[in-house]
Write a protein that holds these residues in place. Structure first.
Motif, mmCIF file in Angstrom:
data_model
loop_
_atom_site.group_PDB
_atom_site.id
_atom_site.type_symbol
_atom_site.label_atom_id
_atom_site.label_comp_id
_atom_site.label_asym_id
_atom_site.label_seq_id
_atom_site.Cartn_x
_atom_site.Cartn_y
_atom_site.Cartn_z
ATOM 1 N N ALA A 142 61.985 27.028 29.502
ATOM 2 C CA ALA A 142 62.256 28.453 29.281
ATOM 3 C C ALA A 142 62.726 29.114 30.571
ATOM 4 C CB ALA A 142 61.001 29.145 28.745
ATOM 5 N N CYS A 145 66.250 28.266 31.315
ATOM 6 C CA CYS A 145 67.180 29.132 30.585
ATOM 7 C C CYS A 145 67.469 30.404 31.387
ATOM 8 C CB CYS A 145 66.613 29.499 29.216
ATOM 9 S SG CYS A 145 66.479 28.136 28.047
ATOM 10 N N SER A 148 69.396 29.499 34.796
ATOM 11 C CA SER A 148 70.806 29.161 34.628
ATOM 12 C C SER A 148 71.649 30.374 34.227
ATOM 13 C CB SER A 148 70.959 28.052 33.581
ATOM 14 O OG SER A 148 70.418 28.450 32.345
ATOM 15 N N SER A 149 70.994 31.451 33.774
ATOM 16 C CA SER A 149 71.706 32.662 33.341
ATOM 17 C C SER A 149 71.634 33.790 34.359
ATOM 18 C CB SER A 149 71.103 33.178 32.021
ATOM 19 O OG SER A 149 70.962 32.164 31.069
ATOM 20 N N ILE A 165 67.908 36.185 26.432
ATOM 21 C CA ILE A 165 68.223 34.881 27.008
ATOM 22 C C ILE A 165 68.190 33.845 25.892
ATOM 23 C CG2 ILE A 165 67.595 33.152 28.738
ATOM 24 C CD1 ILE A 165 65.946 35.396 30.093
ATOM 25 N N GLY A 167 67.454 30.734 23.920
ATOM 26 C CA GLY A 167 66.419 29.721 24.130
ATOM 27 C C GLY A 167 65.073 30.311 24.494
ATOM 28 N N VAL A 168 65.084 31.549 24.967
ATOM 29 C CA VAL A 168 63.833 32.225 25.315
ATOM 30 C C VAL A 168 63.635 33.429 24.418
ATOM 31 C CG1 VAL A 168 62.535 33.317 27.210
ATOM 32 C CG2 VAL A 168 64.137 31.483 27.708
ATOM 33 N N PRO A 216 63.852 26.162 23.685
ATOM 34 C CA PRO A 216 64.588 26.189 24.950
ATOM 35 C C PRO A 216 65.358 24.902 25.225
ATOM 36 C CG PRO A 216 62.394 27.082 25.263
ATOM 37 C CD PRO A 216 62.432 26.505 23.881
ATOM 38 N N SER A 219 68.425 24.721 23.013
ATOM 39 C CA SER A 219 69.423 25.709 23.444
ATOM 40 C C SER A 219 70.151 25.258 24.702
ATOM 41 C CB SER A 219 68.744 27.066 23.692
ATOM 42 O OG SER A 219 68.165 27.561 22.505
ATOM 43 N N LEU A 220 69.419 24.649 25.615
ATOM 44 C CA LEU A 220 70.024 24.156 26.855
ATOM 45 C C LEU A 220 70.994 23.008 26.571
ATOM 46 C CD1 LEU A 220 66.783 24.219 29.019
ATOM 47 C CD2 LEU A 220 68.862 25.505 29.577
ATOM 48 N N LYS A 224 74.152 26.585 24.267
ATOM 49 C CA LYS A 224 73.947 28.003 23.907
ATOM 50 C C LYS A 224 73.636 28.865 25.123
ATOM 51 C CE LYS A 224 72.112 26.960 19.292
ATOM 52 N NZ LYS A 224 70.887 26.932 18.465
ATOM 53 N N VAL A 225 73.007 28.266 26.143
ATOM 54 C CA VAL A 225 72.620 29.034 27.334
ATOM 55 C C VAL A 225 73.800 29.115 28.299
ATOM 56 C CG1 VAL A 225 70.958 29.243 29.209
ATOM 57 C CG2 VAL A 225 70.235 28.270 27.029
#
Length: 467
Positions: A142, A145, A148-149, A165, A167-168, A216, A219-220, A224-225
């Motif tokens: 998490a 996520c 990385s953003s 965010i 994934g979170v 998370p 998503s990673l 998606k992230v």
């Protein structure tokens, strides 16, 4: 060449929260028949790091050790007085010495694994050496996520009450590590510089597992992230190893386990805020008052200073003579090294009041111990959210960051009672424990993390052959 041994260099950053998972990863790789070289920045900030490294070297003489002597720098040029963040900066500023250090390594390296806070200074070096680089992310998926953003989020984050965010889901701005919101802070500068460079790595290793952080991780790995992100390998739980036990200190300080042996199953709350935190004495004493108020026995590890070399005051001075006398009648208070895994595995421990440092969260998951989270710094609110969403813990969001509010003893005691009496948390914690063991293959067959580790090894072998 196809039979060449995979040779991996590991390069951790300062602090036990960073060093410990690197050493556990080293053991995992050695057990998978990889050759490992460990690069150890010298001098370390804390005695705990030095002692842990010494025990590791004794237990695994087959691991090559390369001391990495840091170049002195003017601390006034870094906007921080935190000894660990200053060490981060010293290591980053010394990375130009790595090529000559790596020139002595034999056989040639297959890959280089560095800490998530060392990406920018290491990346040009591995690129010039044509050496595949992987990142060990020492927090939750998490938090990865968010990390990385973060470069994309920071410019507008001051205008948001909540941050979206992938994934979170949604987190309040108050859960963002406060230092990230300070201008020109050394920690913020590192993360903002390193985060956009994640896609240039060959992969990211995370001490987590599917059952704990399925959303998370999905998503990673689905883009998606961050669309360009490399594969994320859940490797966890990276669990404590025998070398982590300090036999001399165990002999001197065996009272916690002896004391726990005399308590009934599930009757004790374990209270510890990790190796990194220094807590104001006023708050320390409110914790003591809260432990007196709860109806449960307790084992409380007190930490008074940020760096263990400065821990000179005794318990009476830190906690207060009268309060200490009353605490002794109900529980055990210590101010020395304890084997946390041994404590969490003891059947008398029914709950854990924790700062939610990621290593502590994963150890609690492994042993099936419910958590009352009290995040203090950094990634810990994001980690506490992982625990709460997974259903085996809770956290009091109104308590704030370390030093933000003085949480009174009565409220602390009530929260401990709430956690310890919550049967749903206990059931879910045991489910997480079973899932953690299945992830590493404990239930027979290939667990999710076991498969991920083998996928990484196969990738390293492929790189070795193509190199």
């Amino acid at each position: 060449m196809s039979d060449a041994v995979v040779h991996v260099a590991l390069f951790p950053n300062a602090g036990m929260g960073h060093l410990t998972p690197f050493l556990r990863l080293a053991v995992l790789l050695v057990n998978r028949h990889c050759r490992v070289t460990l690069i150890t920045p010298q001098p370390t900030v804390s005695m705990a790091e030095s002692r842990l490294l010494s025990r590791f070297h004794s237990a695994f003489p087959q691991v090559s050790v390369l001391p990495f002597y840091l170049v002195p720098f003017d601390a006034s040029t870094a906007n921080s007085d935190d000894p660990f963040f200053l060490q981060f900066e010293a290591i980053r500023r010394s990375c130009h010495l790595l090529p000559s250090l790596l020139a002595s390594v034999s056989p040639p390296l297959s890959a280089f694994v560095c800490d998530m806070t060392l990406i920018s200074p290491v990346l040009p070096i591995t690129e010039s050496l044509r050496l595949p680089i992987f990142i060990l992310f020492t927090s939750s998926a998490a938090m990865l996520c968010l990390f990385s953003s973060i470069a994309r989020l920071i410019p507008s984050i001051s205008e948001m009450d909540f941050v979206e965010i992938p994934g979170v889901s949604t987190i309040p701005r108050s859960s963002i590590p406060p230092l990230l919101l300070l201008p020109n802070n050394v920690f913020a500068n590192i993360l903002l510089e390193d985060s956009p460079k994640l896609p240039k790595s060959c992969g990211i290793l995370v001490n987590s597992f599917e059952a704990l952080e399925s959303i998370p991780l999905e998503s990673l790995n689905s883009g998606k992230v961050v669309k360009e992100l490399p594969p994320v390998f859940p490797m966890g739980p990276l669990m404590p190893c025998e070398f982590e036990k300090n036999e001399r200190e165990e002999q001197m300080n065996s009272s916690p386990l002896k004391w726990l042996n005399d308590r009934s199953p599930g009757s004790v709350v374990y209270v510890s805020f990790g190796s990194r935190l220094s807590m104001a004495r006023e708050q320390v004493r409110e914790i003591g008052n809260g432990l007196l108020k709860t109806e449960f026995k307790f084992l409380w590890v007190v930490k008074d200073k940020k760096v263990d070399k400065e821990e000179e005051d005794d318990l009476q001075e830190v906690v207060g003579t009268d309060l200490m006398r009353r605490l002794k009648s109900k529980g055990l208070v210590v101010k020395h090294w304890v084997d946390q895994s041994d404590i969490l595995s003891h059947n008398s421990v029914g709950g854990f009041v924790s700062h939610c440092g990621w290593n502590s969260v994963v150890e609690a998951a492994w042993h099936g111990v419910p958590i009352l989270g009290w995040p203090q710094i950094g990634d810990q609110k994001v980690n506490a959210e992982v625990v709460e969403k997974s259903g085996w813990g809770m956290w009091k969001k109104t308590w704030g960051w370390s030093g933000e509010n003085l949480v009174e003893g009565e409220e602390i005691g009530d929260a401990i009672d709430e956690m310890m009496k919550n049967e749903a948390l206990k059931v879910k914690a045991m489910e997480i424990k079973e899932a953690a063991r299945k992830a590493v293959g404990g239930g027979g067959g290939g667990g999710s993390s076991e498969i991920s580790v083998q996928r990484l090894i196969d990738e390293l072998k492929r790189m070795n052959c193509s190199g």
